[in-house]
Design a protein around this motif. Structure first.
Motif, PDB file in Angstrom:
ATOM      1  N   LEU A  43      28.896  40.338 -18.788  1.00 52.96           N
ATOM      2  CA  LEU A  43      29.589  40.045 -20.036  1.00 52.96           C
ATOM      3  C   LEU A  43      29.554  38.555 -20.327  1.00 52.96           C
ATOM      4  CD1 LEU A  43      32.812  42.260 -19.775  1.00 52.96           C
ATOM      5  CD2 LEU A  43      30.732  42.741 -21.079  1.00 52.96           C
ATOM      6  N   ILE A  44      29.278  38.224 -21.571  1.00 55.63           N
ATOM      7  CA  ILE A  44      29.447  36.853 -22.055  1.00 55.63           C
ATOM      8  C   ILE A  44      30.497  36.940 -23.148  1.00 55.63           C
ATOM      9  CG2 ILE A  44      28.364  34.833 -23.091  1.00 55.63           C
ATOM     10  CD1 ILE A  44      25.669  35.940 -22.113  1.00 55.63           C
ATOM     11  N   LEU A  45      31.675  36.417 -22.866  1.00 54.71           N
ATOM     12  CA  LEU A  45      32.772  36.442 -23.828  1.00 54.71           C
ATOM     13  C   LEU A  45      32.929  35.037 -24.396  1.00 54.71           C
ATOM     14  CD1 LEU A  45      35.398  38.521 -21.784  1.00 54.71           C
ATOM     15  CD2 LEU A  45      33.521  39.354 -23.228  1.00 54.71           C
ATOM     16  N   SER A  46      32.757  34.895 -25.699  1.00 55.86           N
ATOM     17  CA  SER A  46      32.885  33.573 -26.301  1.00 55.86           C
ATOM     18  C   SER A  46      33.885  33.597 -27.445  1.00 55.86           C
ATOM     19  CB  SER A  46      31.526  33.077 -26.807  1.00 55.86           C
ATOM     20  OG  SER A  46      30.989  33.936 -27.791  1.00 55.86           O
ATOM     21  N   GLY A  47      34.574  32.472 -27.616  1.00 55.95           N
ATOM     22  CA  GLY A  47      35.570  32.385 -28.665  1.00 55.95           C
ATOM     23  C   GLY A  47      36.331  31.075 -28.598  1.00 55.95           C
ATOM     24  N   VAL A  48      37.411  31.002 -29.341  1.00 55.94           N
ATOM     25  CA  VAL A  48      38.225  29.786 -29.378  1.00 55.94           C
ATOM     26  C   VAL A  48      39.035  29.657 -28.098  1.00 55.94           C
ATOM     27  CG1 VAL A  48      38.322  29.789 -31.885  1.00 55.94           C
ATOM     28  CG2 VAL A  48      40.095  30.984 -30.599  1.00 55.94           C
ATOM     29  N   GLU A  49      39.717  28.519 -27.958  1.00 56.25           N
ATOM     30  CA  GLU A  49      40.402  28.202 -26.708  1.00 56.25           C
ATOM     31  C   GLU A  49      41.427  29.256 -26.292  1.00 56.25           C
ATOM     32  OE1 GLU A  49      39.998  26.144 -29.279  1.00 56.25           O
ATOM     33  OE2 GLU A  49      39.813  24.033 -28.666  1.00 56.25           O
ATOM     34  N   SER A  50      42.051  29.932 -27.269  1.00 60.20           N
ATOM     35  CA  SER A  50      43.079  30.926 -26.936  1.00 60.20           C
ATOM     36  C   SER A  50      42.507  32.083 -26.120  1.00 60.20           C
ATOM     37  CB  SER A  50      43.731  31.474 -28.212  1.00 60.20           C
ATOM     38  OG  SER A  50      42.770  32.117 -29.030  1.00 60.20           O
ATOM     39  N   LEU A  51      41.190  32.289 -26.222  1.00 65.67           N
ATOM     40  CA  LEU A  51      40.555  33.370 -25.458  1.00 65.67           C
ATOM     41  C   LEU A  51      40.715  33.137 -23.958  1.00 65.67           C
ATOM     42  CD1 LEU A  51      38.786  35.909 -25.266  1.00 65.67           C
ATOM     43  CD2 LEU A  51      36.781  34.432 -25.479  1.00 65.67           C
ATOM     44  N   ALA A  52      40.613  31.893 -23.535  1.00 65.50           N
ATOM     45  CA  ALA A  52      40.752  31.574 -22.107  1.00 65.50           C
ATOM     46  C   ALA A  52      42.140  31.950 -21.607  1.00 65.50           C
ATOM     47  CB  ALA A  52      40.477  30.089 -21.874  1.00 65.50           C
ATOM     48  N   ARG A  53      43.154  31.715 -22.442  1.00 68.80           N
ATOM     49  CA  ARG A  53      44.523  32.061 -22.046  1.00 68.80           C
ATOM     50  C   ARG A  53      44.687  33.565 -21.912  1.00 68.80           C
ATOM     51  NH1 ARG A  53      45.507  27.867 -25.793  1.00 68.80           N
ATOM     52  NH2 ARG A  53      46.073  29.318 -27.456  1.00 68.80           N
ATOM     53  N   GLN A  54      44.011  34.327 -22.760  1.00 69.26           N
ATOM     54  CA  GLN A  54      44.068  35.781 -22.671  1.00 69.26           C
ATOM     55  C   GLN A  54      43.408  36.265 -21.382  1.00 69.26           C
ATOM     56  OE1 GLN A  54      45.587  37.931 -24.483  1.00 69.26           O
ATOM     57  NE2 GLN A  54      45.889  37.084 -26.518  1.00 69.26           N
ATOM     58  N   ILE A  55      42.224  35.751 -21.095  1.00 66.95           N
ATOM     59  CA  ILE A  55      41.449  36.225 -19.952  1.00 66.95           C
ATOM     60  C   ILE A  55      42.157  35.922 -18.630  1.00 66.95           C
ATOM     61  CG2 ILE A  55      39.270  35.963 -18.678  1.00 66.95           C
ATOM     62  CD1 ILE A  55      39.050  37.513 -21.322  1.00 66.95           C
ATOM     63  N   THR A  56      42.780  34.776 -18.528  1.00 67.01           N
ATOM     64  CA  THR A  56      43.420  34.395 -17.261  1.00 67.01           C
ATOM     65  C   THR A  56      44.641  35.248 -16.936  1.00 67.01           C
ATOM     66  OG1 THR A  56      44.611  32.634 -18.468  1.00 67.01           O
ATOM     67  CG2 THR A  56      42.608  32.007 -17.290  1.00 67.01           C
ATOM     68  N   GLN A  57      45.067  36.095 -17.867  1.00 67.35           N
ATOM     69  CA  GLN A  57      46.173  37.003 -17.571  1.00 67.35           C
ATOM     70  C   GLN A  57      45.743  38.095 -16.591  1.00 67.35           C
ATOM     71  OE1 GLN A  57      48.313  38.496 -21.066  1.00 67.35           O
ATOM     72  NE2 GLN A  57      47.578  36.739 -22.242  1.00 67.35           N
ATOM     73  N   GLU A  58      44.437  38.332 -16.508  1.00 68.89           N
ATOM     74  CA  GLU A  58      43.906  39.336 -15.576  1.00 68.89           C
ATOM     75  C   GLU A  58      43.135  38.593 -14.486  1.00 68.89           C
ATOM     76  OE1 GLU A  58      42.266  41.294 -13.564  1.00 68.89           O
ATOM     77  OE2 GLU A  58      43.608  42.923 -14.019  1.00 68.89           O
ATOM     78  N   GLU A  59      43.756  38.449 -13.330  1.00 71.54           N
ATOM     79  CA  GLU A  59      43.208  37.610 -12.274  1.00 71.54           C
ATOM     80  C   GLU A  59      41.807  38.047 -11.830  1.00 71.54           C
ATOM     81  OE1 GLU A  59      44.432  36.042  -7.782  1.00 71.54           O
ATOM     82  OE2 GLU A  59      45.853  37.191  -8.984  1.00 71.54           O
ATOM     83  N   GLN A  60      41.606  39.341 -11.650  1.00 70.85           N
ATOM     84  CA  GLN A  60      40.309  39.824 -11.186  1.00 70.85           C
ATOM     85  C   GLN A  60      39.208  39.591 -12.225  1.00 70.85           C
ATOM     86  OE1 GLN A  60      40.014  43.649  -9.200  1.00 70.85           O
ATOM     87  NE2 GLN A  60      42.229  43.685  -8.909  1.00 70.85           N
ATOM     88  N   LEU A  61      39.538  39.802 -13.496  1.00 66.40           N
ATOM     89  CA  LEU A  61      38.564  39.557 -14.557  1.00 66.40           C
ATOM     90  C   LEU A  61      38.206  38.081 -14.626  1.00 66.40           C
ATOM     91  CD1 LEU A  61      36.897  40.469 -17.002  1.00 66.40           C
ATOM     92  CD2 LEU A  61      38.958  40.203 -18.406  1.00 66.40           C
ATOM     93  N   ALA A  62      39.222  37.227 -14.572  1.00 67.29           N
ATOM     94  CA  ALA A  62      38.984  35.779 -14.614  1.00 67.29           C
ATOM     95  C   ALA A  62      38.100  35.336 -13.454  1.00 67.29           C
ATOM     96  CB  ALA A  62      40.312  35.030 -14.596  1.00 67.29           C
ATOM     97  N   TYR A  63      38.281  35.966 -12.295  1.00 61.99           N
ATOM     98  CA  TYR A  63      37.480  35.618 -11.113  1.00 61.99           C
ATOM     99  C   TYR A  63      36.007  35.946 -11.322  1.00 61.99           C
ATOM    100  CZ  TYR A  63      35.413  36.117  -6.471  1.00 61.99           C
ATOM    101  OH  TYR A  63      34.565  36.035  -5.395  1.00 61.99           O
ATOM    102  N   LEU A  64      35.723  37.011 -12.065  1.00 61.57           N
ATOM    103  CA  LEU A  64      34.347  37.456 -12.270  1.00 61.57           C
ATOM    104  C   LEU A  64      33.623  36.696 -13.385  1.00 61.57           C
ATOM    105  CD1 LEU A  64      34.915  41.308 -11.965  1.00 61.57           C
ATOM    106  CD2 LEU A  64      33.771  39.836 -10.295  1.00 61.57           C
ATOM    107  N   LEU A  65      34.360  35.874 -14.131  1.00 66.72           N
ATOM    108  CA  LEU A  65      33.771  35.130 -15.247  1.00 66.72           C
ATOM    109  C   LEU A  65      33.752  33.634 -14.954  1.00 66.72           C
ATOM    110  CD1 LEU A  65      35.579  36.893 -18.242  1.00 66.72           C
ATOM    111  CD2 LEU A  65      33.324  37.432 -17.317  1.00 66.72           C
ATOM    112  N   ARG A  66      32.594  33.011 -15.110  1.00 65.01           N
ATOM    113  CA  ARG A  66      32.515  31.559 -14.945  1.00 65.01           C
ATOM    114  C   ARG A  66      32.912  30.896 -16.269  1.00 65.01           C
ATOM    115  NH1 ARG A  66      27.304  28.139 -12.784  1.00 65.01           N
ATOM    116  NH2 ARG A  66      28.024  29.048 -10.811  1.00 65.01           N
ATOM    117  N   PRO A  67      33.936  30.023 -16.251  1.00 60.82           N
ATOM    118  CA  PRO A  67      34.369  29.385 -17.500  1.00 60.82           C
ATOM    119  C   PRO A  67      33.498  28.188 -17.879  1.00 60.82           C
ATOM    120  CG  PRO A  67      35.787  28.699 -15.683  1.00 60.82           C
ATOM    121  CD  PRO A  67      34.808  29.701 -15.110  1.00 60.82           C
TER     122      PRO A  67
END
Length: 322
Positions: free
Chosen positions: A179-203
């Motif tokens: 997955l490549i998830l792109s968007g505005v800065e608020s997207l990062a705050r959403q993704i970090t709510q799920e620890e495992q998902l955030a771990y699998l994505l390089r910011p």
């Protein structure tokens, strides 16, 4: 009588067809290589695995989509073969407005995988079709642009379910999807709510232009010279800290808008059959782009930093009126 100005068409095509390589493009390429290499290595083992992905965030019009699209065109060129012998493909989907998870699945089938599907399918059936079609087509990843739109503004259980669903795509046992998830800065705050998902994505973060930053000053100077040279125009006496600060202000400190204004100013000068760029070219290009009255721009006003607030200028670029 034709309404097409052939000379302007040629200038526009030449300038808009050019691609300026920002240093951040190197970081994005490294991230893409890391993600696909990880997928290839795990896929070659013929065992269940979880894919990795990229989280690309930054202000609107900062150039995220342009850089990602360029890299995806290279990935999809057919030169990168996967262990099953098929060329790697990464589909791209642009989100517009709020969507449910089922809507996103339907949208992915229609626009990303070019597969016809009806609304009679259940949410589960929709996403089963997504995985199946991706596998059949050799699509190993999906880019979701403007991804912040999938998340409800109030968060809660709906956001948690969406985050868990993205994680499930990465961990899908039958056909994991990068997955490549792109968007505005608020997207990062959403993704970090799920620890495992955030771990699998390089910011990877794209920042605004800052004329107080020496690296950005140098980059802006190089960018202006690159487009002027492409247009075969002389920058004359324009290059200065004052001019670059005015240019950044006119573009709401967004790199993508700087490129747009540069191209438009070059076309103004070329249409007038001049060989040298002037501040008046940028002034006209700015007025045409924002709808403000002719002559009223950061390039012609002394107190421009007070009169031209970044958020209001950005809204004008986007066709809004505050």
């Amino acid at each position: 009588m034709s309404f097409v100005n052939s000379a302007t068409v040629d200038h526009t095509a030449s300038l808009k067809g050019a691609h300026y390589a920002f240093p951040r493009a190197k970081l994005l390429r490294e991230g893409m290589t890391w993600m696909i290499t990880d997928y290839y290595a795990k896929m070659s083992l013929s065992q269940p695995f979880e894919a990795r992905g990229l989280l690309v965030t930054g202000p609107s019009r900062s150039g995220k989509s342009t850089e990602i699209r360029k890299l995806l065109s290279e990935v999809n060129s057919g030169d990168t073969l996967m262990p099953d012998g098929r060329p790697a493909k990464i589909a791209s989907v642009i989100l517009k407005g709020s969507l449910t998870w089922k809507d996103l699945g339907m949208y992915t089938l229609h626009t990303g995988l070019k597969y016809p599907a009806t609304g009679r399918l259940t949410q589960r059936e929709v996403w089963e079709r997504v995985v199946l079609q991706a596998k059949l087509q050799g699509v190993v990843g999906i880019h979701y642009d403007e991804c912040q739109h999938i998340f409800p503004t109030k968060g809660g259980d709906s956001s948690a379910k969406i985050l868990d669903s993205f994680k499930s795509l990465l961990k899908q046992s039958e056909w994991p999807l990068m997955l490549i998830l792109s968007g505005v800065e608020s997207l990062a705050r959403q993704i970090t709510q799920e620890e495992q998902l955030a771990y699998l994505l390089r910011p990877l973060a794209f920042s605004e232009l800052s004329t107080a930053n020496k690296d950005d000053q140098t980059e802006l100077n190089t960018l202006c010279y690159a487009y002027a040279q492409k247009a075969e125009l002389d920058l004359g006496g324009l290059p200065s800290h004052d001019f670059y600060n005015r240019l950044a202000t006119a573009c709401a400190f967004r790199w993508g808008l700087v490129i747009e204004l540069l191209i438009d100013a070059c076309i103004v000068a070329l249409s007038a059959k001049r060989t040298k760029l002037a501040a008046s070219d940028f002034c006209k290009a700015f007025s045409d782009a924002t709808g403000l009255r002719p002559g009223y721009s950061p390039f012609s006003i002394d107190d421009y930093e007070v009169l031209f607030e970044p958020q209001k200028i950005f809204a004008l670029w986007e066709g809004k009126r505050l």
